[in-house]
Scaffold this active site. Structure first.
Site, PDB file in Angstrom:
ATOM      1  N   CYS A  85       0.848  -1.186   0.000  1.00  0.00           N
ATOM      2  CA  CYS A  85       0.000   0.000   0.000  1.00  0.00           C
ATOM      3  C   CYS A  85       0.885   1.239   0.000  1.00  0.00           C
ATOM      4  O   CYS A  85       1.573   1.518   0.997  1.00  0.00           O
ATOM      5  CB  CYS A  85      -0.926   0.005   1.215  1.00  0.00           C
ATOM      6  SG  CYS A  85      -2.008   1.461   1.302  1.00  0.00           S
ATOM      7  N   CYS A  88      -0.465   3.868   2.782  1.00  0.00           N
ATOM      8  CA  CYS A  88      -0.100   3.603   4.178  1.00  0.00           C
ATOM      9  C   CYS A  88       1.363   3.218   4.333  1.00  0.00           C
ATOM     10  O   CYS A  88       1.850   3.112   5.466  1.00  0.00           O
ATOM     11  CB  CYS A  88      -0.983   2.498   4.749  1.00  0.00           C
ATOM     12  SG  CYS A  88      -2.753   2.881   4.764  1.00  0.00           S
ATOM     13  N   HIS A  97      -7.073  -4.853   2.926  1.00  0.00           N
ATOM     14  CA  HIS A  97      -7.290  -3.948   1.801  1.00  0.00           C
ATOM     15  C   HIS A  97      -7.356  -2.511   2.320  1.00  0.00           C
ATOM     16  O   HIS A  97      -7.704  -2.275   3.483  1.00  0.00           O
ATOM     17  CB  HIS A  97      -8.572  -4.291   1.052  1.00  0.00           C
ATOM     18  CG  HIS A  97      -8.574  -5.660   0.447  1.00  0.00           C
ATOM     19  ND1 HIS A  97      -8.031  -5.935  -0.789  1.00  0.00           N
ATOM     20  CD2 HIS A  97      -9.025  -6.843   0.938  1.00  0.00           C
ATOM     21  CE1 HIS A  97      -8.169  -7.215  -1.057  1.00  0.00           C
ATOM     22  NE2 HIS A  97      -8.762  -7.795  -0.025  1.00  0.00           N
ATOM     23  N   SER A 100     -10.744   3.502   0.952  1.00  0.00           N
ATOM     24  CA  SER A 100     -10.618   4.888   0.508  1.00  0.00           C
ATOM     25  C   SER A 100     -11.443   5.833   1.380  1.00  0.00           C
ATOM     26  O   SER A 100     -11.094   7.011   1.521  1.00  0.00           O
ATOM     27  CB  SER A 100     -11.063   5.006  -0.956  1.00  0.00           C
ATOM     28  OG  SER A 100     -12.397   4.546  -1.117  1.00  0.00           O
ATOM     29  N   HIS A 112     -16.958  -1.326   3.149  1.00  0.00           N
ATOM     30  CA  HIS A 112     -17.246  -0.123   3.929  1.00  0.00           C
ATOM     31  C   HIS A 112     -18.756   0.083   3.903  1.00  0.00           C
ATOM     32  O   HIS A 112     -19.347   0.270   2.840  1.00  0.00           O
ATOM     33  CB  HIS A 112     -16.530   1.097   3.351  1.00  0.00           C
ATOM     34  CG  HIS A 112     -16.739   2.335   4.181  1.00  0.00           C
ATOM     35  ND1 HIS A 112     -15.896   2.683   5.229  1.00  0.00           N
ATOM     36  CD2 HIS A 112     -17.702   3.301   4.142  1.00  0.00           C
ATOM     37  CE1 HIS A 112     -16.318   3.802   5.783  1.00  0.00           C
ATOM     38  NE2 HIS A 112     -17.416   4.199   5.144  1.00  0.00           N
ATOM     39  N   CYS A 113     -19.366   0.035   5.070  1.00  0.00           N
ATOM     40  CA  CYS A 113     -20.822   0.072   5.164  1.00  0.00           C
ATOM     41  C   CYS A 113     -21.308   1.492   5.482  1.00  0.00           C
ATOM     42  O   CYS A 113     -21.002   2.018   6.555  1.00  0.00           O
ATOM     43  CB  CYS A 113     -21.309  -0.891   6.251  1.00  0.00           C
ATOM     44  SG  CYS A 113     -23.110  -0.963   6.387  1.00  0.00           S
TER      45      CYS A 113
END
Length: 322
Positions: A85, A88, A97, A100, A112-113
């Site tokens: 990454c 990071c 993962h 974003s 991502h909820c």
């Protein structure tokens, strides 16, 4: 109407219990911070400076391979490169993962909820499943208790008042949420049984022998245990009991040590074809070894799981091209 005091008590107990568990699970899903990789996956200062100076991807990959040689990494990119990454500045552990929205790398990221405004991953996946389950039960409970009044509304037996429109609205809302949550909950139950994340369903992880969507599956019972833990009495409570550290996971693609290579090559030549290559070793954590070695408690349903049982007691070979 509720005819007796006992029925009223049962009604109130079930209502409040389902509501408390629903709110508790929802709270834990929202406010549990997504787990990020540990410092061992970060490049050292010297490697980071050298990586940034290099312009050729081949040289950068050589730096990453050297840094990852002692890390518990089994997967690569589709092009056989180390998963790194740039945002990071760390080597991604398996199933990790970059999000974003959160702008961090999330361990065992599922998605991502937006409904919980948080990433669903290793640290809160159990809470997310319980949130879906208790919200499903809560909607079912509301719809079931309002159903009799809904039927009276359509048969014109309900007294003519403004409350009948509230009953109609409440029933439809509970029923629609129940149907939508049921599909989502069923999908994630299937994912747990297969030991996959939502991301892995659309893009299979790449191991040394190529992409394998079932690479982390150890059998339905062990997959369930990996998410909910060893103690069944805690499975329905929104407290963290998942096994492992989120950075490395047991995999069914296990290569046995040299003394067993002859037997392994006869049974599964595809899995042992790269045994003569030089791959660094790293033992799994204690909780993960329990997943692979508990023969007496869990019954598997295939020859691949049987190979896992015998091979997990040996060395685990990291699936990276050297």
């Amino acid at each position: 109407t509720i005819s007796s005091t006992a029925e009223k008590v049962v009604y109130l107990v079930v209502f409040h219990l389902s509501f408390v568990m629903f709110v508790w699970s929802y709270w834990k899903t929202i406010f549990t911070c997504p787990a990020s990789p540990s410092n061992e996956f970060c490049l050292s200062k010297a490697d980071k400076e050298q990586y940034e100076k290099e312009e050729r991807p081949e040289s950068q990959q050589e730096i990453l391979r050297r840094a990852a040689k002692d890390l518990p990494i089994y997967t690569t990119t589709a092009s056989r490169a180390i998963r790194y990454c740039d945002r990071c500045q760390l080597i991604k552990p398996d199933r990790c993962h970059h999000c974003s929205a959160c702008d961090i790398c999330v361990l065992k990221m599922d998605h991502h909820c937006p409904w919980v405004n948080n990433c669903v991953g290793f640290s809160n996946y159990k809470f997310f499943l319980l949130f879906l389950m208790y919200s499903l039960l809560y909607c079912l409970f509301v719809a079931a208790t309002v159903l009799q009044y809904f039927i009276e509304f359509w048969t014109n037996e309900l007294p003519d008042s403004h409350a009948k429109f509230h009953v109609l609205f409440l029933f439809f809302v509970a029923a629609m949420f129940f149907i939508s949550i049921l599909s989502l909950f069923s999908y994630h139950c299937w994912l747990v049984g297969k030991n996959r994340s939502t991301i892995e369903t659309f893009r299979a992880p790449t191991f040394r022998n190529g992409p394998d969507k079932n690479g982390f599956s150890l059998g339905c019972s062990k997959n369930l245990r990996e998410v909910f833990g060893d103690e069944k009495k805690y499975w329905l409570l929104p407290i963290f009991t998942s096994l492992g550290d989120g950075c490395n996971f047991p995999t069914r693609l296990v290569i046995m040590d040299p003394e067993q290579l002859t037997v392994s090559s006869q049974n599964e030549p595809a899995k042992s074809s790269g045994a003569n290559q030089s791959f660094p070793t790293r033992p799994l954590s204690e909780s993960q070894n329990r997943l692979l070695a508990s023969d007496s408690q869990w019954v598997e349903s295939g020859p691949e799981e049987e190979n896992v049982k015998s091979g997990a007691k040996k060395h685990i070979i990291v699936s990276l091209e050297s």
